[in-house]
Design a protein around this motif. Structure first.
Motif, PDB file in Angstrom:
ATOM      1  N   THR A  32      12.510  26.166   1.731  1.00  0.00           N
ATOM      2  CA  THR A  32      11.153  26.686   1.566  1.00  0.00           C
ATOM      3  C   THR A  32      10.376  26.421   2.843  1.00  0.00           C
ATOM      4  OG1 THR A  32      11.194  26.270  -0.804  1.00  0.00           O
ATOM      5  CG2 THR A  32       9.041  26.521   0.217  1.00  0.00           C
ATOM      6  N   THR A  33       9.750  27.457   3.398  1.00  0.00           N
ATOM      7  CA  THR A  33       9.042  27.270   4.664  1.00  0.00           C
ATOM      8  C   THR A  33       7.935  28.294   4.821  1.00  0.00           C
ATOM      9  OG1 THR A  33       9.292  27.098   7.062  1.00  0.00           O
ATOM     10  CG2 THR A  33      10.594  28.784   5.967  1.00  0.00           C
ATOM     11  N   ASP A  34       6.910  27.908   5.547  1.00  0.00           N
ATOM     12  CA  ASP A  34       5.900  28.836   6.038  1.00  0.00           C
ATOM     13  C   ASP A  34       5.701  28.649   7.535  1.00  0.00           C
ATOM     14  OD1 ASP A  34       4.179  28.883   2.964  1.00  0.00           O
ATOM     15  OD2 ASP A  34       4.897  30.649   4.026  1.00  0.00           O
ATOM     16  N   LEU A  35       6.694  28.064   8.187  1.00  0.00           N
ATOM     17  CA  LEU A  35       6.664  27.954   9.641  1.00  0.00           C
ATOM     18  C   LEU A  35       6.893  29.327  10.265  1.00  0.00           C
ATOM     19  CD1 LEU A  35       8.833  24.741  10.140  1.00  0.00           C
ATOM     20  CD2 LEU A  35       6.359  24.919  10.394  1.00  0.00           C
ATOM     21  N   ARG A  36       6.263  29.566  11.389  1.00  0.00           N
ATOM     22  CA  ARG A  36       6.484  30.839  12.084  1.00  0.00           C
ATOM     23  C   ARG A  36       7.886  30.903  12.680  1.00  0.00           C
ATOM     24  NH1 ARG A  36       1.734  33.539  13.152  1.00  0.00           N
ATOM     25  NH2 ARG A  36       2.524  34.506  15.059  1.00  0.00           N
ATOM     26  N   ASP A  37       8.433  29.744  13.038  1.00  0.00           N
ATOM     27  CA  ASP A  37       9.799  29.694  13.560  1.00  0.00           C
ATOM     28  C   ASP A  37      10.533  28.531  12.898  1.00  0.00           C
ATOM     29  OD1 ASP A  37      11.336  29.122  16.848  1.00  0.00           O
ATOM     30  OD2 ASP A  37      12.181  29.680  14.905  1.00  0.00           O
ATOM     31  N   PRO A  38      11.198  28.780  11.778  1.00  0.00           N
ATOM     32  CA  PRO A  38      11.913  27.707  11.077  1.00  0.00           C
ATOM     33  C   PRO A  38      13.357  27.559  11.517  1.00  0.00           C
ATOM     34  CG  PRO A  38      11.917  29.668   9.719  1.00  0.00           C
ATOM     35  CD  PRO A  38      11.211  30.046  11.013  1.00  0.00           C
ATOM     36  N   SER A  39      13.758  28.232  12.594  1.00  0.00           N
ATOM     37  CA  SER A  39      15.175  28.325  12.931  1.00  0.00           C
ATOM     38  C   SER A  39      15.815  26.971  13.195  1.00  0.00           C
ATOM     39  CB  SER A  39      15.374  29.239  14.144  1.00  0.00           C
ATOM     40  OG  SER A  39      14.625  28.775  15.257  1.00  0.00           O
ATOM     41  N   ARG A  40      15.043  26.001  13.709  1.00  0.00           N
ATOM     42  CA  ARG A  40      15.661  24.711  14.031  1.00  0.00           C
ATOM     43  C   ARG A  40      16.072  23.947  12.782  1.00  0.00           C
ATOM     44  NH1 ARG A  40      10.559  21.171  16.352  1.00  0.00           N
ATOM     45  NH2 ARG A  40       9.163  21.402  14.569  1.00  0.00           N
ATOM     46  N   TYR A  41      15.554  24.362  11.622  1.00  0.00           N
ATOM     47  CA  TYR A  41      15.911  23.698  10.374  1.00  0.00           C
ATOM     48  C   TYR A  41      16.984  24.462   9.596  1.00  0.00           C
ATOM     49  CZ  TYR A  41      11.539  21.276  11.357  1.00  0.00           C
ATOM     50  OH  TYR A  41      10.541  20.550  11.959  1.00  0.00           O
ATOM     51  N   LEU A  42      17.489  25.543  10.156  1.00  0.00           N
ATOM     52  CA  LEU A  42      18.451  26.390   9.454  1.00  0.00           C
ATOM     53  C   LEU A  42      19.849  26.194  10.023  1.00  0.00           C
ATOM     54  CD1 LEU A  42      16.289  29.650   9.378  1.00  0.00           C
ATOM     55  CD2 LEU A  42      16.744  28.127   7.446  1.00  0.00           C
ATOM     56  N   LEU A  49      12.838  30.773   1.192  1.00  0.00           N
ATOM     57  CA  LEU A  49      11.686  31.107   0.360  1.00  0.00           C
ATOM     58  C   LEU A  49      10.418  30.891   1.168  1.00  0.00           C
ATOM     59  CD1 LEU A  49      12.788  29.293  -2.931  1.00  0.00           C
ATOM     60  CD2 LEU A  49      13.065  31.714  -2.360  1.00  0.00           C
ATOM     61  N   THR A  50       9.503  31.843   1.127  1.00  0.00           N
ATOM     62  CA  THR A  50       8.275  31.729   1.911  1.00  0.00           C
ATOM     63  C   THR A  50       7.090  32.278   1.135  1.00  0.00           C
ATOM     64  OG1 THR A  50       7.170  32.346   3.970  1.00  0.00           O
ATOM     65  CG2 THR A  50       8.717  33.945   3.063  1.00  0.00           C
ATOM     66  N   GLY A  51       5.950  31.621   1.310  1.00  0.00           N
ATOM     67  CA  GLY A  51       4.712  32.096   0.703  1.00  0.00           C
ATOM     68  C   GLY A  51       3.941  33.046   1.591  1.00  0.00           C
ATOM     69  N   LEU A  52       4.498  33.374   2.783  1.00  0.00           N
ATOM     70  CA  LEU A  52       3.918  34.332   3.736  1.00  0.00           C
ATOM     71  C   LEU A  52       2.666  33.805   4.433  1.00  0.00           C
ATOM     72  CD1 LEU A  52       4.314  37.685   1.745  1.00  0.00           C
ATOM     73  CD2 LEU A  52       5.852  36.701   3.438  1.00  0.00           C
ATOM     74  N   ALA A  53       2.450  32.492   4.407  1.00  0.00           N
ATOM     75  CA  ALA A  53       1.284  31.950   5.107  1.00  0.00           C
ATOM     76  C   ALA A  53       1.411  32.115   6.618  1.00  0.00           C
ATOM     77  CB  ALA A  53       1.102  30.475   4.750  1.00  0.00           C
TER      78      ALA A  53
END
Length: 558
Positions: A32-42, A49-53
């Motif tokens: 679950t993330t709302d980071l603009r760049d979550p790639s380092r955690y993938l 899953l994202t809330g689109l924030a």
């Protein structure tokens, strides 16, 4: 599990918006993330899953989806709670990158989907062990009777021969395996927490490995599934509050199945973390109400009435608390680009005030912490003191407060953050709370004037010259100390006369020739010669109180 299986589960309320040809993809986990760049955690294969924030306008969808596709995620689930219908630009971006897109109905919590995916993936990849872990997840979510994370860690020890511990960011032991050996030593816990915080600040992807002596540890972050964690856009907003799972093993050569199982375990423990945070809500609200009354100048009778309501919650079975202390904390980051630092300080202060020798997820259930602006304020009830008490100070002492957490926190602050705390004296009634709050705030400002990443000051220092020294301007300090001490330092360098140590000892001995000579192992005549040389070089008279005081302050400021 396959993406197709998610659509077949009605309870998840998922609607496919694109990627029907990709539904045979394998799901290896969920994030679950709302980071603009979550790639380092993938690591690939996740259902994101994202809330689109993260989406500010239509142009944001393309780079976000591109990063997910490059990371090899299985699919994207977008919540409808924030924007209603899923934006067309996101649908088109997913189609371009052949990334399956699901709409998550606003009535479905991300936690429901997370738990379902973790259960399915764990069951497929870890067989019977994961099924047992899942049963304990359900026990954990039902309350403390389930045994908490200790049960899951014991399973890791008995079934996979993995000793593991859950630690707080301050290095406090929250839970640990009782299989295969003794508990971790406090100094080891502190080093593991410091390494975890350092790695988190640098953005390194876990698990992080740390050798200590002949033992290898692998550190897995435990990230909260709560909404506040989902909305965090900066690692500094969560780094000082996240738990970690420390495993006594080198995970670098583990098969993917075992890594996935441990990631699943961290998500299960995160459920316990969220339950603990929810349990603190009542105490936080009580603290907020009392704080508002104190700050608005409410009548003592009104504050006392609120304290009578709070006392049974904070001191169950003990009635009204005869004494209260106030602790103020502030977390500051250089650059000032964190929107709200108060909640960060609140979570951290709740952890700092836990007895470092206490174990378990909820030993702080007698502490209420509120936040206002950029600071957190703790209302700490103290039990009654027995008639046989020796008169020494009770309650929280500033000097001891940070001893066990300073090293770990300094690593998490990573050169651009500071934690400062102030501690009040104990007060005996509601009338004293306003003064205690101001006292704690003044003490925190004294701590803030000191060097160091983690500093604390107590009320004792507000009645001393120590209160004044930190606020002397640097140029005044340098001029004052140079005028008095530089002649002595120059003489010591040229003649090795040790005039500065002699001066310090002479003042420490209150000007007693005999005691000072004994301390320095000198003949009294030799001591008199040195003191005479000090007076000659500085044109001061050490028999005068004013000159003694000047030397004392110069030494303290140097």
């Amino acid at each position: 599990m396959r993406l197709r299986a998610l659509l077949d589960t009605d309870a998840l309320g998922l609607k496919l918006l694109g990627g029907e040809d990709e539904l045979d993809r394998t799901v290896r986990g969920v994030m679950t993330t709302d980071l603009r760049d979550p790639s380092r955690y993938l690591s690939g294969g996740e259902l994101v899953l994202t809330g689109l924030a993260w989406r500010r306008d239509a142009a944001d969808s393309e780079p976000f989806v591109r990063l997910l596709a490059q990371a090899g995620v299985a699919a994207l689930g977008a919540g409808e709670a924030e924007l209603g219908d899923i934006p067309d630009d996101l649908v088109l971006a997913c189609a371009r990158h052949r990334l399956p897109l699901f709409a998550v109905h606003e009535s479905v919590a991300f936690a429901t989907i997370t738990e379902h995916v973790v259960r399915q993936v764990s069951g497929e990849r870890a067989g019977d062990l994961a099924a047992v872990v899942d049963r304990h997840r359900r026990m954990m979510t039902s309350g403390p009777a389930g045994g908490g994370p200790d049960v899951v860690l014991d399973l890791l020890g008995s079934d996979l021969d993995l000793r593991a511990w859950v630690l707080s960011p301050t290095g406090r032991l929250i839970a640990g395996s009782k299989v295969g050996g003794p508990a971790l030593a406090p100094e080891v816990c502190a080093k593991l927490a410091a390494e975890h915080l350092t790695a988190a600040r640098t953005g390194r992807r876990g698990p992080h490995r740390l050798p200590l002596g002949s033992t290898q540890y692998s550190l897995f972050p435990i990230r909260s599934t709560g909404r506040s964690a989902q909305a965090a856009r900066d690692v500094r907003e969560t780094v000082l509050s996240e738990w970690l799972l420390a495993v006594e093993a080198d995970a670098s050569d583990w098969p993917e199945e075992r890594l996935d199982l441990l990631q699943g375990v961290t998500q299960l423990i995160a459920v316990e973390r969220d339950r603990r945070d929810a349990a603190r809500t009542v105490r936080r609200r009580l603290a907020q109400e009392v704080l508002e009354l104190v700050q608005t100048g409410a009548a003592p009778a009104e504050i006392a009435a609120r304290l009578r309501v709070a006392a049974p919650v904070l001191l169950p079975g003990l009635g009204a608390a005869p004494h209260w202390q106030v602790v103020v904390a502030r977390v500051e980051w250089e650059g000032g680009d964190i929107e709200e630092e108060g909640p960060i300080a609140q979570s951290l202060l709740e952890e700092i005030l836990v007895d470092p020798l206490a174990t378990g997820p909820e030993p702080s259930d007698r502490i209420a912490v509120a936040h206002t602006g950029d600071e957190a304020i703790a209302l700490v009830p103290l039990p009654a003191v027995s008639s046989e008490h020796d008169g020494s100070e009770t309650g929280i002492l500033a000097d001891a407060l940070l001893d066990s957490v300073r090293d770990a926190l300094s690593a998490g602050l990573d050169g651009d953050g500071r934690v400062t705390l102030g501690v009040s004296a104990a007060v005996h009634s509601a009338e004293g709370l306003r003064g205690a709050l101001e006292e704690a705030r003044h003490a925190r400002r004294v701590a803030a004037a000191r060097p160091g990443r983690v500093c604390a000051a107590g009320h004792q220092e507000l009645a001393s010259h120590v209160l004044l020294l930190p606020f002397v301007p640097d140029d005044v300090r340098r001029a004052f100390t140079a005028r008095l001490l530089d002649p002595l330092r120059d003489y010591d360098r040229r003649h090795r006369a040790e005039l500065i140590p002699t001066l310090e000892a002479f003042l420490d001995c209150d000007g007693s020739w005999t005691r000072c000579a004994t301390r320095l192992h000198l003949h009294v005549n030799t001591l008199r010669y040195r003191v005479g040389r000090i007076e000659q070089l500085t044109s001061r008279d050490l028999s005068r109180l004013e000159d003694k005081l000047d030397f004392f302050l110069a030494l303290r400021m140097s």
